[in-house]
Design a protein around this motif. Structure first.
Motif, short mmCIF file in Angstrom:
data_model
loop_
_atom_site.label_atom_id
_atom_site.label_comp_id
_atom_site.label_asym_id
_atom_site.label_seq_id
_atom_site.Cartn_x
_atom_site.Cartn_y
_atom_site.Cartn_z
N PHE A 15 0.84 -1.20 0.00
CA PHE A 15 0.00 0.00 0.00
C PHE A 15 0.88 1.25 0.00
O PHE A 15 0.58 2.23 -0.70
CB PHE A 15 -0.94 0.00 1.21
N MET A 16 1.96 1.20 0.76
CA MET A 16 2.89 2.34 0.80
C MET A 16 3.55 2.53 -0.56
O MET A 16 3.77 3.66 -0.99
CB MET A 16 3.96 2.13 1.88
N GLU A 17 3.87 1.43 -1.22
CA GLU A 17 4.47 1.51 -2.56
C GLU A 17 3.51 2.22 -3.51
O GLU A 17 3.93 3.04 -4.33
CB GLU A 17 4.81 0.11 -3.09
N LEU A 18 2.23 1.91 -3.42
CA LEU A 18 1.23 2.59 -4.26
C LEU A 18 1.19 4.09 -3.95
O LEU A 18 1.12 4.91 -4.87
CB LEU A 18 -0.16 2.00 -4.04
N GLU A 19 1.22 4.41 -2.67
CA GLU A 19 1.16 5.83 -2.29
C GLU A 19 2.38 6.59 -2.80
O GLU A 19 2.28 7.77 -3.10
CB GLU A 19 1.01 5.99 -0.78
N GLU A 20 3.51 5.91 -2.92
CA GLU A 20 4.70 6.58 -3.44
C GLU A 20 4.55 6.92 -4.93
O GLU A 20 5.24 7.80 -5.43
CB GLU A 20 5.93 5.72 -3.18
#
Length: 145
Positions: A22-27
């Motif tokens: 999910f953090m990768e998507l937000e990046e």
């Protein structure tokens, strides 16, 4: 309000609903596409609703086609992995194990739990995105502490 958004996101990680993906998507989200993660999540929930329906229909037939069920769940697990839906992904893995073992009861039990985790995640992410929209733009790609 930004603090509330951060706390909600942190709780999604702390409770195991989301993982690092999910953090990768937000990046990947930026000024040119400020709603990227919400759009991806919306597509995920639309596609997963279709898969849930397909699985329900297959389960209702009574005669279990474990290969077909496993194929549906393989798609569901891939989609869940891509957005970081950790609890849903875990249930997908369990379901697939029951398919491989030919365990219809295990499939039914796990599918019920999967639908519960999916609905809970959807509700929590809807709340998160709604609050994030109200809070306004900010660098959402910060990793939770």
């Amino acid at each position: 309000m930004q603090r509330q958004v951060a706390l909600i996101k942190q709780s999604l990680f702390d409770q195991g609903f989301l993982d690092e993906q999910f953090m990768e998507l937000e990046e990947l989200q930026d000024d040119a596409n400020p709603n990227f993660v919400e759009e991806v999540a919306t597509l995920y929930f639309k596609d997963s609703a279709r898969l849930i329906n397909n699985i329900e229909q297959a389960l209702e037939r009574g005669s279990f086609d474990f290969n077909r069920l496993d194929n549906y769940m393989h798609q569901f697990k891939g989609s869940s992995t891509s957005i970081g839906a950790s609890k849903v992904k875990t249930e997908c893995t369990m379901f697939r194990e029951y398919c491989r073992a030919g365990n219809a009861e295990g499939c039914l039990r796990t599918f019920k739990q999967l639908k519960k985790e999916h609905a809970t995640l959807r509700k929590k992410l809807e709340q998160y995105f709604q609050l994030a929209r109200q809070a306004g733009p900010k660098e959402t790609a910060r990793r939770p502490k």
